[in-house]
Structures are given as structure tokens and as C-alpha cells.
Design a protein around this motif. Structure first.
Motif, mmCIF file in Angstrom:
data_model
loop_
_atom_site.group_PDB
_atom_site.id
_atom_site.type_symbol
_atom_site.label_atom_id
_atom_site.label_comp_id
_atom_site.label_asym_id
_atom_site.label_seq_id
_atom_site.Cartn_x
_atom_site.Cartn_y
_atom_site.Cartn_z
ATOM 1 N N PHE A 1 0.861 -1.173 0.000
ATOM 2 C CA PHE A 1 0.000 0.000 0.000
ATOM 3 C C PHE A 1 0.907 1.235 0.000
ATOM 4 C CE2 PHE A 1 -3.214 -2.638 2.596
ATOM 5 C CZ PHE A 1 -3.963 -2.931 1.464
ATOM 6 N N ILE A 2 0.627 2.207 -0.882
ATOM 7 C CA ILE A 2 1.376 3.466 -0.866
ATOM 8 C C ILE A 2 0.411 4.616 -0.563
ATOM 9 C CG2 ILE A 2 3.390 2.862 -2.250
ATOM 10 C CD1 ILE A 2 1.961 3.783 -4.717
ATOM 11 N N LEU A 3 0.765 5.369 0.463
ATOM 12 C CA LEU A 3 -0.074 6.455 0.961
ATOM 13 C C LEU A 3 0.702 7.763 0.913
ATOM 14 C CD1 LEU A 3 -0.362 3.718 2.957
ATOM 15 C CD2 LEU A 3 -2.223 5.078 3.876
ATOM 16 N N PRO A 4 0.022 8.889 0.737
ATOM 17 C CA PRO A 4 0.727 10.181 0.683
ATOM 18 C C PRO A 4 1.084 10.688 2.076
ATOM 19 C CG PRO A 4 -1.620 10.537 0.417
ATOM 20 C CD PRO A 4 -1.439 9.045 0.510
ATOM 21 N N ASN B 1 8.633 3.854 6.152
ATOM 22 C CA ASN B 1 8.256 2.450 6.263
ATOM 23 C C ASN B 1 7.355 2.302 7.480
ATOM 24 O OD1 ASN B 1 8.051 -0.317 6.680
ATOM 25 N ND2 ASN B 1 10.183 -0.727 6.184
ATOM 26 N N LYS B 2 6.070 2.085 7.243
ATOM 27 C CA LYS B 2 5.117 1.978 8.342
ATOM 28 C C LYS B 2 4.962 0.544 8.839
ATOM 29 C CE LYS B 2 2.969 4.965 9.662
ATOM 30 N NZ LYS B 2 3.259 5.995 10.710
ATOM 31 N N GLY B 3 5.579 -0.425 8.146
ATOM 32 C CA GLY B 3 5.449 -1.818 8.553
ATOM 33 C C GLY B 3 4.716 -2.632 7.509
ATOM 34 N N HIS B 4 3.858 -3.542 7.947
ATOM 35 C CA HIS B 4 3.137 -4.388 6.994
ATOM 36 C C HIS B 4 1.825 -4.869 7.589
ATOM 37 C CE1 HIS B 4 5.311 -7.464 9.389
ATOM 38 N NE2 HIS B 4 4.250 -8.214 9.149
ATOM 39 N N ILE C 1 1.546 -7.688 3.130
ATOM 40 C CA ILE C 1 1.368 -6.445 2.389
ATOM 41 C C ILE C 1 2.160 -5.338 3.083
ATOM 42 C CG2 ILE C 1 -0.306 -4.765 1.515
ATOM 43 C CD1 ILE C 1 -2.424 -7.032 1.811
ATOM 44 N N GLN C 2 3.167 -4.833 2.407
ATOM 45 C CA GLN C 2 3.977 -3.758 2.963
ATOM 46 C C GLN C 2 3.180 -2.450 2.955
ATOM 47 O OE1 GLN C 2 7.088 -4.417 4.259
ATOM 48 N NE2 GLN C 2 6.489 -6.533 3.794
#
Length: 491
Positions: free
Chosen positions: A435-438, A446-449, A463-464
Motif C-alpha cells: 500500500f502506498i499512501l501520501p 516504512n510503516k510496517g506491513h 502487504i507492505q
């Protein structure tokens, strides 16, 4: 009347009192203000409770669809729109929800407006002249003004040219006319022409429509200055004429002249410009007479803009033909047809009758946001990205919020499952899901998975989750460049 211009944040909760205070509105005016914005689908109503105040994203189940405004402590109001909105003397500059620090929002908002303009140009081939439908239909003056500015920057003023033939002039030589109508001097068996016909193009600077174009651009510039938007859209202030519209004739006369010009003008750009000038004159006068109107530049679906931007920046190959994709092993043409696209690999549901005689495939199936490939030496990695427009809160000392729902998570796992056979047959050494978020930050975070044990048991990848700097991503989008996917550090 004093113009009141304010920055507002998308999906922030505002009370009626806050809106009234921000725009200096009395009780009657603020209700009219709220009803108008709701009618154009840029404002939603939610219940005023602690849960709503803590939310950063809006759920459809939480929307109160009542038409009437209520007491100040009953509802909160949420802007579901990114862009610029002008209502009477109120200018609303609504920036994306991931911009949490409002102190330096102006540069970011300028860039967002450029992104919106490019996105609109890539998805629409016509000028959006009107907002809303039916009784809520309103002339979109702001959109028209921006079109006129950018048309002028690209093409200049309206011109009507005339071809003039001259003798021994400085224009292009008209050899056929010269040969047919003049007498050469013969020297050494070669003709020499003492007089030649030339052709030049002349422009009439006092042409009616050129003067009209100057007047309209000057008036447009004045209007943008008045509502304090010249700087936000990074436009030049234009003073091209000292004439006014009245100097050219009354409105009906000018509109009649434009229609006459349209009858004899076959240049596509000029036709579009003439029609836009006609709309500007006819509709802006109606707005002035009525004393009310709403102009909009932006979108109520910024998530679609984010998806489009990420697709370009991260080299989306979902619509690429299979025979154009670089693979370590030759395409298995027995199983995968070369002219099929990567998206076509995902199977469509088959509806089978009990007797088995009726078999029909549905038209719709799973559609990933974007898929790309990373090649490194003898390895090829398939990257499945899902552009999510969320404000994710995923810190150890805070409750989880703003995360994609279970349907997004399960679909992301299914995307990998759908492409696993293709990957195995063509030497793809791994598949990564993300998942890519702004974010307003200036680096990838890197928020984790996300993991589900039942999916891990099927040997599917976790899912990263990455937050990517929106300013940097938009910069690549506007420059038509691609971002190095290695910066996501997906392994």
C-alpha cells in the motif's frame, strides 16, 4: 464587498460556528452557505460526537444526509473536495487531508493545483463550463478564466490574418504566379526574373475579436486579483487593454459578432476560444444580475488523482501487452497470448447453470491499481502497488486509525494469487505487495506491513505499507518522470 479568502483542510471537521466565524457570516448567511455547498456535493454533514472528531477519513455510513442545517451542537461539516471554490465573496482554498501542518500550506497547494490541472487535461477534452445539475446548475466562471489564461500563454492573442501579394517583397516567393505573369531576362540560357511575386501574412491589431480578447483577459485578471487567486495559481497579472466591454458595444451586439465569426472560422482552437469568450460574456453577466453563483476548480475524488499520479510515477504496466514486458524466460504463448495485456491475466467469474449448459463470464473482475517490474541482474521482481488515499495512524502509543479496510487487504492478496502462475512460468523471482499512501514528510516512511495468517499459510506475501512524500511524487508527475521504486525498500 470585502473578499474573504481562507485555507481549509479536506475532511477536517468544522462546526457551523467555525464556518460562520471564518467567513464572517450571520446565522442566515451561514445556513445559505452550507446548503449551497452541500448542493454541489463538496460538503458533507456528520454527527457531532467524539468518534467523529477523532476520525481523519470519512465513512459513507457516518454521513448525515439531512437537507436542513441544524443547531450548532448537532452536526459537524466536512469538505469532501480538494481545490478552489468561490461562493459570493467567500474564497475557499481546500488542501488535501494529509497536509497536517497548515503553516506552510501555500507552496504545497500551488503544486496540488498544477497536478489537478494536468489530471483534468488528461481525462477531459472539453472545458467544464457548468457545475451541478438542474436547479443547482451554475456557470463555472473560475474554470473558464483559467482556460483563457492558459490558452493565452500557449497561443497568444486571437488573430485574423490576411495574405497580401507584393512585388519584390520580403515574404515567400510565389514562383508559379511569377512564372505565369512576368517576363524573365534570358542569360546563358537561364531565366532571370527582375520582378517576383511574394506573399506575406499581415495581422490587423485593431481586429474586433483581438480587441475583445484583450478586454476579456484584462477583466479575467482583475477578477482573479479581486478574489486573491492570481498568486495561488501562479499566473501573471494581465493588463492588455484600457478598453472596457462597453467600448466594443452592448453585450447582445458582441455575442452576435462572435456567432458571425464562428460561422466563418474553421480553426479548431479559434472555435474553442470564441465559444469560451461567448460563454464568459453571456453567463458571467447572468451571475452578476442574479448576485450569486459558485465557481469550482478541483475534485471531490482526489483519491482518483492520487491513483493516476502513482500509476505514472511508478511505471504502471497493467495495460502493457505481454510480449512487451521484459521477462527472464520467453513468454509461454501456449498459455498466454502475446497480444493480451497484463490486466487480462486475471480471470473473470464464470456463471454456470446447474445443468452445465449455460456458462457466461462476467465483465468485471479484480483490477489492481498498478503493477510494475524491477530488474536487477538475473532477478526480476513483480511489484503490486495499491495507491491508497488515507491518513494512516499506526503508532505504538496511539490507536490504529485511517487504515484501508478488510476488502482492500483481501483484494491485495488475491492480486498476488492471480499472478502467481504467470510469475512461476516466466522466471519472476518474487512478488511484493504494498500500500502506498501520501505524506507531507520529505522521505519515504516504512510503516510496517499487514499480515493475515491464513494468507501466509497459502505462501502469500505480507502487504507492505509505505508513506511516500507527496511533494516529491507530484514533482515527478508534473515533469513526466518516474520515481525509483527501490526507494520503497520492498526487499
Amino acid at each position: 464587498m470585502e473578499i474573504i479568502s481562507r485555507f481549509l483542510r479536506e475532511q477536517r471537521r468544522y462546526s457551523k460556528n467555525e464556518l460562520a466565524s471564518l467567513f464572517c457570516l450571520n446565522d442566515t448567511s451561514v445556513e445559505k452557505f452550507i446548503k449551497a455547498l452541500k448542493a454541489y456535493n463538496v460538503l458533507k454533514t456528520v454527527k457531532n460526537n467524539p468518534e467523529q472528531k477523532d476520525m481523519s477519513d470519512l465513512n459513507e455510513a457516518d454521513i448525515e444526509v439531512a437537507d436542513e442545517t441544524a443547531d450548532n451542537d448537532v452536526y459537524l461539516y466536512v469538505f469532501t473536495f480538494v481545490g478552489v471554490l468561490v461562493f459570493g465573496n467567500c474564497v475557499l482554498k481546500i488542501y488535501p487531508k494529509y497536509l497536517l501542518c497548515a503553516e506552510n500550506v501555500l507552496p504545497a497547494m500551488r503544486q496540488v493545483l498544477k497536478v489537478l490541472e494536468k489530471y483534468n487535461n488528461s481525462t477531459e477534452q472539453i472545458i467544464n463550463l457548468f457545475n451541478g445539475e438542474g436547479d443547482n446548475r451554475s456557470f463555472n466562471l473560475l474554470s473558464v478564466i483559467l482556460f483563457l489564461f492558459h490558452d493565452y500563454y500557449e497561443y497568444g492573442l486571437y488573430t485574423n490574418s490576411e495574405m497580401v501579394l507584393e512585388v519584390n517583397g520580403e515574404g515567400d516567393i510565389q514562383w508559379q504566379k511569377t512564372i505565369d505573369e512576368t517576363f524573365p531576362v534570358i542569360s546563358r540560357n537561364r531565366p532571370f526574373y527582375t520582378e517576383i511575386y511574394t506573399r506575406k501574412v499581415t495581422y490587423d491589431d485593431d481586429d474586433f475579436f483581438r480587441r475583445l480578447h484583450r478586454v476579456i483577459l484584462t477583466e479575467c485578471s482583475s477578477r482573479l486579483l479581486k478574489v486573491q487567486l492570481i498568486d495561488l495559481f501562479e499566473l501573471d497579472s494581465l493588463t492588455l487593454s484600457e478598453e472596457t466591454m462597453d467600448d466594443l458595444g452592448d453585450r447582445d451586439f458582441i455575442l452576435h459578432r462572435i456567432l458571425q465569426e464562428l460561422d466563418v472560422q474553421f480553426n479548431t482552437r479559434k472555435q474553442t476560444l470564441l465559444k469560451t469568450m461567448y460563454s464568459f460574456i453571456a453567463e458571467s453577466q447572468k451571475m452578476e444580475d442574479a448576485g450569486v453563483g459558485i465557481s469550482i476548480f478541483g475534485t471531490t475524488a482526489f483519491n482518483m488523482v492520487w491513483e493516476k499520479v502513482c500509476g505514472q510515477v511508478f511505471n504502471n504496466q497493467l495495460q502493457s501487452q505481454l510480449d512487451t514486458i521484459a521477462l527472464l524466460q520467453p513468454l509461454d504463448q501456449f498459455r498466454y497470448k502475446p497480444n493480451k495485456k497484463l490486466i487480462d491475466i486475471i480471470e473473470k467469474p464464470a456463471w454456470v447453470a446447474k445443468d452445465g449448459e449455460y456458462v457466461k463470464h462476467a465483465k468485471d473482475t479484480l483490477i489492481p491499481d498498478l503493477i510494475t517490474f524491477v530488474h536487477s541482474g538475473s532477478e526480476t521482481m513483480m511489484i503490486i502497488l495499491d495507491a491508497k488515499y488515507y491518513n494512516l495512524q499506526m503508532e505504538s502509543n496511539k490507536p490504529l486509525s485511517g487504515q484501508p479496510g478488510i476488502e482492500s487487504i483481501t483484494k491485495q492478496y488475491l492480486y498476488q494469487l492471480a499472478y502467481q502462475d504467470f510469475a512461476d512460468r516466466h522466471g519472476i523471482t518474487g512478488i511484493r505487495n504494498c500500500f502506498i499512501l501520501p505524506t507531507e514528510k520529505d522521505e519515504v516512511i516504512n510503516k510496517g506491513h499487514v499480515e493475515m495468517k491464513m494468507m501466509k499459510n497459502l505462501h502469500l506475501e505480507d502487504i507492505q505499507v509505505r508513506q511516500v512524500p507527496a511533494i516529491q511524487v507530484y514533482g515527478y508527475y508534473l515533469a513526466n518522470k518516474q520515481m525509483d521504486i527501490a526507494s520503497l525498500e520492498l526487499g
